[in-house]
Design a protein around this motif. Structure first.
Motif, PDB file in Angstrom:
ATOM      1  N   ASP A 175     -22.448 -79.581  23.366  1.00 24.82           N
ATOM      2  CA  ASP A 175     -23.771 -78.976  23.444  1.00 24.82           C
ATOM      3  C   ASP A 175     -24.480 -79.162  22.102  1.00 24.82           C
ATOM      4  O   ASP A 175     -24.134 -78.517  21.124  1.00 24.82           O
ATOM      5  CB  ASP A 175     -23.612 -77.489  23.787  1.00 24.82           C
TER       6      ASP A 175
ATOM      7  N   ILE B 284     -29.290 -75.640  32.862  1.00 22.83           N
ATOM      8  CA  ILE B 284     -30.156 -76.777  32.575  1.00 22.83           C
ATOM      9  C   ILE B 284     -31.357 -76.685  33.495  1.00 22.83           C
ATOM     10  O   ILE B 284     -31.190 -76.656  34.714  1.00 22.83           O
ATOM     11  CB  ILE B 284     -29.413 -78.108  32.859  1.00 22.83           C
TER      12      ILE B 284
ATOM     13  N   LEU C  85     -25.246 -82.255  26.127  1.00 25.12           N
ATOM     14  CA  LEU C  85     -26.519 -81.555  26.296  1.00 25.12           C
ATOM     15  C   LEU C  85     -27.342 -81.710  25.025  1.00 25.12           C
ATOM     16  O   LEU C  85     -26.828 -81.550  23.919  1.00 25.12           O
ATOM     17  CB  LEU C  85     -26.277 -80.066  26.543  1.00 25.12           C
ATOM     18  N   THR C  86     -28.590 -82.043  25.212  1.00 28.94           N
ATOM     19  CA  THR C  86     -29.492 -82.166  24.062  1.00 28.94           C
ATOM     20  C   THR C  86     -30.813 -81.488  24.412  1.00 28.94           C
ATOM     21  O   THR C  86     -31.053 -81.145  25.577  1.00 28.94           O
ATOM     22  CB  THR C  86     -29.783 -83.646  23.723  1.00 28.94           C
ATOM     23  N   ARG C  87     -31.650 -81.328  23.397  1.00 26.14           N
ATOM     24  CA  ARG C  87     -32.985 -80.791  23.672  1.00 26.14           C
ATOM     25  C   ARG C  87     -33.999 -81.762  23.114  1.00 26.14           C
ATOM     26  O   ARG C  87     -33.971 -82.073  21.924  1.00 26.14           O
ATOM     27  CB  ARG C  87     -33.130 -79.407  23.039  1.00 26.14           C
TER      28      ARG C  87
ATOM     29  N   ASP D 211     -34.434 -79.295  27.984  1.00 23.77           N
ATOM     30  CA  ASP D 211     -32.994 -79.549  27.987  1.00 23.77           C
ATOM     31  C   ASP D 211     -32.678 -80.822  28.769  1.00 23.77           C
ATOM     32  O   ASP D 211     -33.193 -81.031  29.859  1.00 23.77           O
ATOM     33  CB  ASP D 211     -32.257 -78.384  28.650  1.00 23.77           C
ATOM     34  N   GLN D 212     -31.823 -81.638  28.185  1.00 27.71           N
ATOM     35  CA  GLN D 212     -31.397 -82.876  28.859  1.00 27.71           C
ATOM     36  C   GLN D 212     -29.892 -82.857  29.019  1.00 27.71           C
ATOM     37  O   GLN D 212     -29.175 -82.402  28.120  1.00 27.71           O
ATOM     38  CB  GLN D 212     -31.766 -84.120  28.022  1.00 27.71           C
TER      39      GLN D 212
ATOM     40  N   ARG E 172     -27.789 -78.749  21.747  1.00 26.54           N
ATOM     41  CA  ARG E 172     -29.136 -78.231  21.916  1.00 26.54           C
ATOM     42  C   ARG E 172     -29.615 -77.414  20.727  1.00 26.54           C
ATOM     43  O   ARG E 172     -30.796 -77.323  20.494  1.00 26.54           O
ATOM     44  CB  ARG E 172     -29.224 -77.398  23.191  1.00 26.54           C
ATOM     45  N   ASN E 173     -28.667 -76.797  20.000  1.00 24.84           N
ATOM     46  CA  ASN E 173     -29.130 -75.966  18.875  1.00 24.84           C
ATOM     47  C   ASN E 173     -28.749 -76.515  17.513  1.00 24.84           C
ATOM     48  O   ASN E 173     -28.616 -75.777  16.566  1.00 24.84           O
ATOM     49  CB  ASN E 173     -28.583 -74.542  19.045  1.00 24.84           C
TER      50      ASN E 173
END
Ligand code: ADP
Ligand code: ZN
Length: 443
Positions: free
Chosen positions: A439, A343, A371-373, A378-379, A441-442
């Motif tokens: 996660d 991160i 986790l996010t984007r 990235d958060q 993020r994607n």
């Protein structure tokens, strides 16, 4: 049965003698078994033969245990690529059991056992339970999942071989677990540490005082858990909590176990030969240095594993254990190399989050990392459950707690992350391995 099988049974009868074998004798035994395993793999498994030929390392070149470092590694993808039977070193007619990994990280992999392999596993698992102080006279609630997952049957056979009384309850149905624990006068429980936490919570809701029950031992494994969590569990239930380690590819549970001194886990190294390597260079590391655990099976027939890269991070503990076992010890496994996420340039392991949270007084280990984007950045958010008394506390008290948690996380991770306090019982409980990380993020 083959001669090998009879020999193994004779050795198995003297179960714990191998735990105390003088080191030089253990090394001789390992070398003889390693040579037999390499030959078997070379002669019977195409992938191993081709890899050894590529590396110009054939079994006949093995003179000492240190020569193993010249042989090729095996990785999880090799099991996927040869799915389901490509790594078999025994004809399928000799296979008496198949299991599959729980697939925490993708498509499941299949493992096969001959009768001798089941006996080896039973031996390792009964020595594991014996090291945790379980034996004849114990009533064992086996809440590891039965089925394709290796946990349930592994613990079951091991406990029966010890002469303990096994309750094959499997995971789930928590209220019934609590009833059985109480009514059957259970003295030992086998499950994941996160499921035991859930059992404790539910027992409290039902007004059952676990610390007043005959339960005295917890045999916990299959997922990483911290020493802080151990202290929490032991204080809440007044049991002794033991850490056990294993993985499907090698056999299942029963690869390594703590003894009553809780100073690292003894590896049952007459069956599983451990190395610790630098994950980047692949070179073996000396005692005390942290790296990736690599395991080679020494007595398996159907699916010998050569230098299997576990991705679990640990180190050999120097010195001998005061319990008298001569088996080498590894440190508790707090992280897995593929667990790590990055991160904003900082490497983070979920276990670091757990340690930070539990260092704050009154916190329970019910948390999740999300986790996010957002706009390319990235958060990380840590959701933490508060206890019922805290939940009804004044806003100022909650704010204070929030700040303490944020500070503890910042100190431990070296990174500012978002903390969100959530109500009691809102984070999903696991019956097996806990899912700490989500996660997004994607997606
Ligand atoms: P998977 O989770 O890969 O489908 P397994 O069910 O065989 O497969 O789980 C094995 C993995 O579980 C190990 O490689 C390790 O990462 C983890 N594990 C098992 N026991 C422990 C333990 N006591 N401490 C930490 N991690 C453990
Ligand atoms: Zn010991």
């Amino acid at each position: 049965m083959t001669v090998l099988h009879n020999n193994l049974q004779a050795e198995t009868a003297a179960v714990s003698a191998l735990d105390y074998l003088p080191v030089s004798q253990m090394r001789d035994l390992q070398l003889a078994r390693l040579l037999a395993t390499l030959r078997r793999a070379y002669e019977r498994v195409r992938l191993y033969r081709e890899r050894m030929a590529e590396r110009k390392a054939t079994p006949e070149e093995l003179r000492g245990l240190e020569d193993l470092a010249r042989f090729p590694f095996t990785v999880k993808n090799d099991l996927r690529d040869t799915y389901p039977y490509g790594l078999l070193a025994s004809p399928l007619e000799e296979v008496v059991r198949l299991h599959a990994s729980s697939g925490t990280t993708g498509k499941p992999i299949v493992v096969a056992y001959t009768q001798q392999d089941v006996d080896v596993w039973t031996d390792a698992m009964s020595r594991t339970l014996a090291a945790c102080g379980v034996g004849r006279g114990d009533i064992v609630q086996n809440a590891y999942g039965y089925g394709l997952f290796t946990g349930g049957l592994g613990a079951h056979y091991g406990a029966e071989a010890l002469g303990a009384t096994v309750i094959p309850i499997s995971g789930g149905n928590t209220d019934r677990q609590i009833m059985v624990m109480k009514d059957f006068r259970v003295t030992a429980i086998c499950c994941t540490p996160s499921y035991f936490l859930h059992l404790l919570d539910r027992a409290a809701q039902l007004g059952v005082e676990v610390c007043e029950l005959p339960l005295r031992v917890g045999v916990f494994g299959a997922e990483p858990w911290t020493d802080s969590l151990r202290r929490h569990i032991e204080a809440a239930s007044r049991i002794q909590a033991y850490d056990i380690y294993g993985l499907t590819e090698i056999t299942g549970p029963g690869v390594a176990s703590e003894c009553h001194l809780h100073q690292g886990l003894h590896v049952f190294e007459d069956h599983f030969y451990p190395e610790i390597i630098d994950p980047q260079s692949g070179e073996p590391l000396p005692e005390g240095q942290e790296g990736e655990l690599v395991l080679t099976t020494l007595s398996k027939q159907a699916m010998p594993m050569l230098r299997y890269r576990t991705r679990d991070i640990t180190a050999f503990l120097p010195g001998s254990c005061p319990c008298g076992r001569t088996l080498r010890r590894i440190c508790r496994i707090g992280r897995r190399s593929d667990d790590m996420f990055i991160i904003r340039g900082v490497n983070v392991f979920p276990s670091q989050v757990e340690s930070a949270l539990l260092a704050v007084e009154g916190m329970l280990p019910h948390y999740q990392i999300i986790l996010t984007r957002e706009e390319g950045l990235d958060q990380m958010e840590v959701q933490v459950e508060v206890t019922p008394p805290l939940a009804s506390d004044r806003v100022a008290a909650l704010e204070n707690l929030h700040n303490k948690l944020a500070h503890a996380l910042h100190q431990t991770l070296g990174l500012r992350v978002k903390v969100r306090l959530v109500g009691p019982q809102t984070i999903k409980r696991s019956e097996g391995k806990a899912q700490r990380l989500i996660d997004r993020r994607n997606t």
